[in-house]
Structure formats: C-alpha cells, structure tokens
Design an enzyme around this catalytic site. Structure first.
Site, short mmCIF file in Angstrom:
data_model
loop_
_atom_site.label_atom_id
_atom_site.label_comp_id
_atom_site.label_asym_id
_atom_site.label_seq_id
_atom_site.Cartn_x
_atom_site.Cartn_y
_atom_site.Cartn_z
N LYS A 200 -14.03 25.39 -15.48
CA LYS A 200 -15.03 24.54 -14.24
C LYS A 200 -15.54 25.59 -13.40
O LYS A 200 -16.41 25.52 -13.67
CB LYS A 200 -13.81 23.74 -13.34
CG LYS A 200 -14.01 23.05 -12.31
CD LYS A 200 -13.44 21.31 -11.61
CE LYS A 200 -12.47 21.66 -10.67
NZ LYS A 200 -13.31 22.24 -10.05
N ARG B 244 -20.40 28.32 -12.53
CA ARG B 244 -21.40 29.58 -12.41
C ARG B 244 -22.37 29.40 -12.95
O ARG B 244 -23.26 29.96 -13.12
CB ARG B 244 -20.55 30.67 -11.73
CG ARG B 244 -19.58 30.15 -10.38
CD ARG B 244 -18.09 31.00 -10.07
NE ARG B 244 -17.91 30.93 -9.41
CZ ARG B 244 -16.85 30.20 -8.56
NH1 ARG B 244 -16.50 29.25 -9.26
NH2 ARG B 244 -16.41 30.56 -7.32
N ARG C 284 -14.85 15.79 2.29
CA ARG C 284 -14.67 16.44 2.18
C ARG C 284 -15.47 17.64 3.15
O ARG C 284 -16.68 17.75 3.27
CB ARG C 284 -14.51 17.76 1.18
CG ARG C 284 -13.76 16.73 -0.02
CD ARG C 284 -13.62 17.33 -1.51
NE ARG C 284 -13.45 18.77 -1.31
CZ ARG C 284 -13.70 19.33 -2.52
NH1 ARG C 284 -13.86 19.20 -3.76
NH2 ARG C 284 -12.58 21.23 -2.30
N ASP D 93 -5.33 25.87 -6.54
CA ASP D 93 -5.48 24.45 -7.57
C ASP D 93 -3.91 23.80 -8.14
O ASP D 93 -3.94 23.07 -8.97
CB ASP D 93 -6.38 24.22 -7.82
CG ASP D 93 -7.96 24.70 -7.63
OD1 ASP D 93 -8.11 24.22 -6.39
OD2 ASP D 93 -8.15 24.94 -9.27
N ARG E 178 -4.36 17.11 -0.32
CA ARG E 178 -2.86 16.94 -1.37
C ARG E 178 -1.35 17.20 -0.78
O ARG E 178 -0.88 16.33 -1.37
CB ARG E 178 -3.56 18.22 -3.03
CG ARG E 178 -4.30 18.52 -3.51
CD ARG E 178 -4.48 19.00 -4.61
NE ARG E 178 -5.97 18.90 -5.05
CZ ARG E 178 -6.29 19.70 -5.77
NH1 ARG E 178 -5.85 20.89 -6.05
NH2 ARG E 178 -7.47 19.46 -6.74
C1 S3P Z 1 -13.60 26.97 -6.23
C2 S3P Z 1 -12.87 27.42 -5.91
C3 S3P Z 1 -11.76 27.14 -4.94
C4 S3P Z 1 -11.16 26.12 -5.97
C5 S3P Z 1 -11.99 24.52 -6.58
C6 S3P Z 1 -12.91 25.43 -7.51
C7 S3P Z 1 -14.69 27.86 -7.39
O1 S3P Z 1 -11.77 26.25 -3.44
O2 S3P Z 1 -9.56 24.90 -4.95
O3 S3P Z 1 -11.26 24.32 -7.54
O4 S3P Z 1 -15.27 27.58 -8.20
O5 S3P Z 1 -14.84 27.97 -6.53
P1 S3P Z 1 -11.68 27.30 -2.94
O6 S3P Z 1 -13.78 27.19 -2.10
O7 S3P Z 1 -10.81 26.68 -2.31
O8 S3P Z 1 -11.60 28.88 -2.84
#
Ligand code: S3P
Length: 429
Positions: free
Chosen positions: A9, A14, A112, A312, A343
């Site tokens: 994901k 990206r 969020r 995660d 969570r």
């Molecule tokens: C992600 C970073 C993580 C993760 C999220 C995906 C990312 O969050 O929990 O599912 O793709 O950069 P953080 O921003 O807390 O690192």
C-alpha cells in the site's frame, strides 16, 4: 502451502505519485488495486495526471508523467476515501505546485490529525486552511513555487510526515532536512534516489535525519514492480505461527525492507519459526519469500524502540497475545490512537467483549494469554487492520468471531477473506 499477497500500500501510492510527477513514461506493476490505491489514483487523475484504473491482477500500468509542475487545479474537492498516506503525501506534493485544491475523505480520515503535515508545509510558504475543524480534513491547499527551505524536527516518527515534506521539497524546489525520533519506513527515500532526487539519511544526536539537499528540476520515470505488502503478509504469518494454517506457510514475492520487518522479530521472540529468503536485494526494495511454521507462543514485550517498525502490525501482536502464554505488554505506541481508528480502544474493547483479559494503557495495552475459546461480534470502527486482525483470531481453531464490517479490509487487501478461508480451511479438513 504457498500464497501471495496484494501489492504494498505504501509503495503503490508513492509510485503513482512519483510517476505522475516524472518527465516521461513510467512502467509500474504489482500495484495494490482498489481501496486506498484507487483513492490516490483518482485524486491524481483529477489533478491532471494521465493515470488509468489500477489493474486488479498486478499487471503492468503505464503512467505518462507531466513533470514536477504538471498538476492543475481540480474542479471539485479531492476525496481521498480512507487513505491517510494519499492525503498526507499529496498535501506535500501540492504545497510546492501552483495549484489550489481541497482535500477530504471518509469519516475515519476526517477524524485523523493533519496539522502534523500542514504546519511544516505552511512554514515552507504553502497556504493551508482547515475548512471545518482545526487539524482535520477538509483542508484547502494553495501551493506556491518555489517554497522556502525547511529544517523540521518532527515530534512523531511518521513516514507520512517525512514523505510529505520531501515531496514538497521536490515540487517546490526547496532543500528539506527532517528529523524524526525513530526511523520510520524509508520507501520514499529509496524511490527518490531511484528517480534522480538524491536523499541521504543517518542517525543524528539520538534522532534519525533525512536530507533532500539538492532537489532536481525534473525526475526520471519509474520502472518498478511493487512487492507484496509485508503488512498484509503479516496476517497470514500470524495465522500460521498460531497454528491456523497447514504445517508451514510460504508467502512469496513479499517486500522485506528492513524498516518493515520488525513484526517478524517479535513473532520470533514469541516462539514462531520464521525464515526469510531474499530473491532480489537490489535497489529499490528487497523482495523475497517468508516461511512460517506453527509453534507454541509465549508473551512478549514490545516497546518504544521497536514500535515504528511494526506500527501497522500491533493489532496482530495484540490478538496473537491472547493465544500466547503469559502477559504481553505493548508500550510506546500512542500513535495507534491516530490510525484509521483509535486502535488501542478498538483492540481493548473488542478483546474484552470476546472474553480476553486486557488492560488499556495510555500508550499501549497489556494482554493476558489463555487457552479458552474466544467468541463474539467485534466492531471494526471502519478500520481495515482491526477487521483483518480479528479475522485471523477468528480463524484459529476453537474461536468463533464475527466481524461486523468485513468489507473494511478492501482498502489494503482485496480478497483477504477468500484467502483466509483457503489458508485456514486447509488445517480444518
Ligand atoms: C505509512 C506510514 C505509517 C503507516 C501507514 C502507511 C506510509 O504511518 O501506519 O499505514 O505509507 O507512509 P506513519 O505516518 O505513522 O509512519
């Protein structure tokens, strides 16, 4: 038994963003389809990117990049659905463009925090306005170019914050140095280096520092096969470790980036038998096979120093802890309160209603293992990882768990329930 899991994901989103900003045609495959990936692809399309639908079979997708200043202002608000990564990374990319856009999302995303990204982007010179409540979507961005250079000490270890700032430096032509309290996943750094935007990173006075010192005027297209998502593989690794699959499970083509594999170390400490084999350690991302065999599990302590590498996967550690001997203690995980749901609350409430012994901590939780069957109907709170973690727990022999919103899994793992039925089914016949 051998399985594969959908594309990563983090990397999918990206790759889509960088391909849209590149000069020329990118060739991407193995992308996650549906859910968060389509939200980000849809937003990019509305910004003028030449992106079709993400193939659902992992097949090749070509993206015609329009360059670092190729975005145009969209007619309508961009709806990022459930995708925190898409939102925060696009806020960064848009900050350094001449575009005006409003970003919003579903109920979970609108709850969020966003100021962790908009605040440093405002320091760079972009204009950011929360349209409803402070620190929450919807937010209006007015990008500007060039942006001012930035040195930023992020209070949280967050790959999304770090990546947003690097993308702003890239589109806004500004030098960016960002530090974080612990190293978060480094996919953006690796892909930037791949497309000709040099990023270096190193430890610095007890923090992790990432530097984009010399943003290029253009970036190269990307030729990239996205590996399977290690966070998706983790559900099946956990299932196999706890004896819910046939004797041994192999997950092929999975990303083994060391900033994503702390969960495997935790599983090993819990007693699981785990082996990894890297097929291709070459840049940009290591890929390989993960093998997990069942074993008796014991409780584990997970603390501050480890949490950013398995943020995660903490829901999985918590559900596995109910099947491990002893008391598992997870601390230093306050960030869990800002994910697709709180969570910590979602885990504590659901584990309790299933009959588990659990205690909520401000920055984590404690879970006591037992052998008794767990049963009941859990609430996902619109959170894919809560849905899947309880799906795994429910698939272990003896447990009877109903997940109220199984479709929540689709944002990161289309086909999760079918695969779970197939893998867990084998051990029951
Ligand atoms: C992600 C970073 C993580 C993760 C999220 C995906 C990312 O969050 O929990 O599912 O793709 O950069 P953080 O921003 O807390 O690192």
């Amino acid at each position: 038994m051998r399985i594969r899991v959908p594309g990563d994901k983090s990397l999918t989103q990206r790759a889509l963003i960088l391909a849209s900003l590149a000069q020329g045609r990118s060739r991407l495959s193995g992308l996650l389809s549906g859910g968060d990936a389509s939200s980000t692809a849809g937003a990019l399309r509305a910004l003028g990117a030449d992106i079709g639908d993400v193939p659902s079979d992992g097949g090749e997708m070509l993206v015609e990049g329009r360059g670092l200043s190729g975005f145009r202002s969209p007619d309508n608000a961009l709806d990022l659905g459930n995708s925190g990564t898409g939102t925060r990374l696009l806020l960064g990319a848009l900050a350094g463009s001449g575009v005006r856009a409003t970003l919003t999302g579903d109920q979970s995303l609108r709850a969020r925090p966003m100021a962790r990204v908009t605040q440093p982007l405002s320091v760079m010179g972009a204009r950011m306005a929360f349209l409803d409540r402070d620190d929450r979507l919807p937010v209006e961005v007015r990008g500007t170019r060039p942006l001012r250079p930035l040195r930023w000490d992020s209070p949280v270890a967050s790959a999304q914050v770090k990546s947003a700032l690097l993308l702003a430096g890239l589109t806004g032509g500004a030098f960016v140095i960002v530090t974080e309290p612990r190293r978060s996943r480094d996919h953006t750094e690796r892909l930037f280096n791949r497309v000709g935007a040099p990023v270096v990173s190193h430890a610095m006075e007890g923090r992790w520092q990432v530097e984009l010192r010399d943003p290029p005027a253009r970036i190269d297209p990307l030729d990239f096969r996205v590996p399977g998502d290690p966070s998706s593989a983790a559900f099946f690794g956990a299932l196999a470790a706890a004896g819910g699959a046939e004797s041994s499970l192999e997950i092929e083509g999975v990303g083994l980036n060391p900033t994503r594999t702390a969960f495997l170390d935790v599983l090993r400490r819990m007693g699981a038998e785990i082996a990894t084999e890297v097929d291709d350690a070459a840049a940009p991302e290591p890929v390989g096979t993960l093998r997990v065999a069942p074993s008796g599990l014991r409780a584990v302590d997970v603390g501050d120093d480890e949490v950013s590498g398995l943020i995660d996967e903490i829901p999985l550690v918590a559900v596995l802890a109910t099947r491990a001997s002893g008391v598992t203690r997870i601390t230093g995980a306050r960030e869990l309160r800002h994910k697709e749901s709180d969570r910590i609350v979602a885990l504590v409430e659901n584990l309790r209603l299933l009959g588990g012994k659990v205690e909520e901590l401000d920055d984590g939780l404690m879970v006591e293992g037992s052998e008794g069957p767990l049963s009941g109907r859990v609430r996902t709170h619109g959170d894919h990882r809560i849905a899947m973690a309880f799906g795994v727990l429910g698939a272990l022999p003896g447990n009877r768990i109903v997940v109220d919103d199984p479709a929540a899994a689709d944002v990161s793992f289309p086909g999760f329930w079918e695969l779970l039925g197939r893998v867990a089914g084998v051990s029951r016949t």
